[in-house]
Write a protein that holds these residues in place. Structure first.
Motif, PDB file in Angstrom:
ATOM      1  N   LEU A   3       8.702   8.663  17.075  1.00  0.00           N
ATOM      2  CA  LEU A   3       9.562   8.669  18.258  1.00  0.00           C
ATOM      3  C   LEU A   3      10.984   9.097  17.911  1.00  0.00           C
ATOM      4  O   LEU A   3      11.616   9.862  18.634  1.00  0.00           O
ATOM      5  N   ARG A   4      11.478   8.580  16.805  1.00  0.00           N
ATOM      6  CA  ARG A   4      12.851   8.898  16.410  1.00  0.00           C
ATOM      7  C   ARG A   4      13.015  10.385  16.143  1.00  0.00           C
ATOM      8  O   ARG A   4      13.944  11.034  16.631  1.00  0.00           O
TER       9      ARG A   4
ATOM     10  N   HIS B 205      11.052  12.828  17.174  1.00  0.00           N
ATOM     11  CA  HIS B 205      10.794  13.602  18.390  1.00  0.00           C
ATOM     12  C   HIS B 205      12.012  13.597  19.318  1.00  0.00           C
ATOM     13  O   HIS B 205      12.439  14.639  19.812  1.00  0.00           O
ATOM     14  N   CYS B 206      12.571  12.425  19.536  1.00  0.00           N
ATOM     15  CA  CYS B 206      13.696  12.312  20.467  1.00  0.00           C
ATOM     16  C   CYS B 206      14.947  12.999  19.930  1.00  0.00           C
ATOM     17  O   CYS B 206      15.687  13.647  20.691  1.00  0.00           O
ATOM     18  N   GLU B 207      15.200  12.890  18.634  1.00  0.00           N
ATOM     19  CA  GLU B 207      16.382  13.547  18.084  1.00  0.00           C
ATOM     20  C   GLU B 207      16.247  15.068  18.159  1.00  0.00           C
ATOM     21  O   GLU B 207      17.221  15.768  18.436  1.00  0.00           O
TER      22      GLU B 207
ATOM     23  N   LEU C 160      14.474  16.667  20.412  1.00  0.00           N
ATOM     24  CA  LEU C 160      14.665  17.015  21.823  1.00  0.00           C
ATOM     25  C   LEU C 160      16.146  17.081  22.167  1.00  0.00           C
ATOM     26  O   LEU C 160      16.591  17.959  22.910  1.00  0.00           O
TER      27      LEU C 160
END
Length: 351
Positions: free
Chosen positions: A207-208, A210-212, A214
């Motif tokens: 998640l970390r 992927h979100c960074e 994005l």
């Protein structure tokens, strides 16, 4: 007047992949019993707890629900790639600046779709680790059942034949069954904690990243929008000629470099505990060191006969290694990495 400058023309490993090699493709991608549609979502959820040992039913339901979530993520990734291609197609007939920017925005959005696909692979590590806990729970169930069965037999004999000599034999078997169950339960407790921490570490790391990434794409997308001249014009007035082709290419290249060089150690978002949280956490660690757990896994020697009631791995139990439906179907088509991104044709730059 311009051509797509895809950041995926070359696929050199990123810095994060060099530090931590990517996982194999998700097990949900290899085969499907119900094809690409979501028909099987409710079916999987409703039938997940209908099979297998009682102890493992709740976690089986969770594993199936996570599979549904991953199917949805796969669908979002594919849809986003199609959206990116359509955006580029629409902008092709617009003015030069809009055409160039929408083409490059399509590249960025397509990259988001590929990040979604990569996220599914890493997310599957979390789900597979949960499945290992489920298998351990399934293997512990026989020892619980045997202990309960002996207890019921003793109670029945004491009611019907209080003086039966078989009661003594059954009580001795119950003592052995309780010892075997104690080992199995201790191993289940230890493995559950170990695998739980490992599973959610996989998920939060994925998640970390992927979100960074994005956020990185969103930032460079904003820079691309600045190339569009939104100054109002009066009827009959012509806008200045667009000269941002090299700038848009440079922005795409900078975005690619930022994604390639991203590593967890350089993550922009950091989680920091308050003083109260740190104090409570340190107090708990100190208390745990004073009460170190004892490993009971080696206190009993295993028996070769399953009928003796000893706890054995789930793989040794007939019928206990129940597979997910993603291992039963057939392949559903070409992977997303083989798809074409953006505009396929290349236009020559007119001098």
């Amino acid at each position: 007047m311009h051509r797509t400058y895809s950041m995926r023309q070359s696929r050199a490993p990123t810095a994060q992949q060099l530090q931590n090699p990517p996982p194999p493709p998700s097990t949900t991608k290899g085969s499907r019993l119900f094809g690409k549609s979501n028909i099987g979502h409710q079916f999987r959820r409703n039938t997940a707890g209908a099979f297998g040992p009682e102890l493992a039913k709740k976690l089986s339901t969770l594993v199936k629900m996570e599979k549904n979530a991953m199917r949805s993520m796969e669908l979002v990734g594919r849809e986003r790639m199609e959206v990116a291609q359509q955006l580029s197609i629409w902008g092709e007939a617009c003015d030069d600046d809009v055409s160039d920017v929408t083409d490059k925005l399509g590249v960025l959005i397509y990259e988001i779709g590929e990040l979604e696909d990569q996220f599914v692979d890493r997310y599957d590590q979390y789900r597979v680790t949960l499945k290992s806990i489920r298998n351990i729970e399934a293997s512990v169930q026989p020892s619980r059942d045997r202990k309960q069965k002996i207890t019921d037999q003793i109670a029945q004999l004491k009611y019907k034949e209080p003086n039966s000599p078989r009661i003594v034999v059954l009580e001795q078997e119950l003592v052995r069954a309780e010892a075997e169950s104690l080992v199995a339960e201790a191993q289940l407790s230890n493995i559950t904690r170990e695998k739980l921490k490992a599973a959610f570490t996989y998920q939060f790391d994925a998640l970390r990243e992927h979100c960074e990434k994005l956020a990185i794409i969103a930032g460079y997308g904003t820079h691309l929008l600045e190339l569009v001249d939104d100054t109002p014009v009066t009827p009959g007035e012509t806008r200045n000629a667009y000269d941002g082709y090299e700038a848009s290419k440079a922005i795409i290249q900078d975005c690619e470099d930022a994604l390639t060089n991203w590593v967890h150690q350089h993550a922009a978002v950091k989680s920091s505990l308050s003083q109260r949280s740190r104090t409570l956490s340190q107090r708990r660690k100190h208390r745990n060191r004073q009460h170190e757990a004892v490993d009971l896994s080696g206190q009993d020697n295993p028996h070769a006969d399953r009928e003796s009631g000893i706890w054995v791995p789930a793989s040794d139990h007939p019928g206990s290694d129940y597979a997910d439906e993603d291992e039963l179907g057939v392949g559903y088509g070409k992977g997303v990495n083989g798809e074409t991104r953006g505009r396929e044709e290349e236009r020559a730059i007119v001098a």
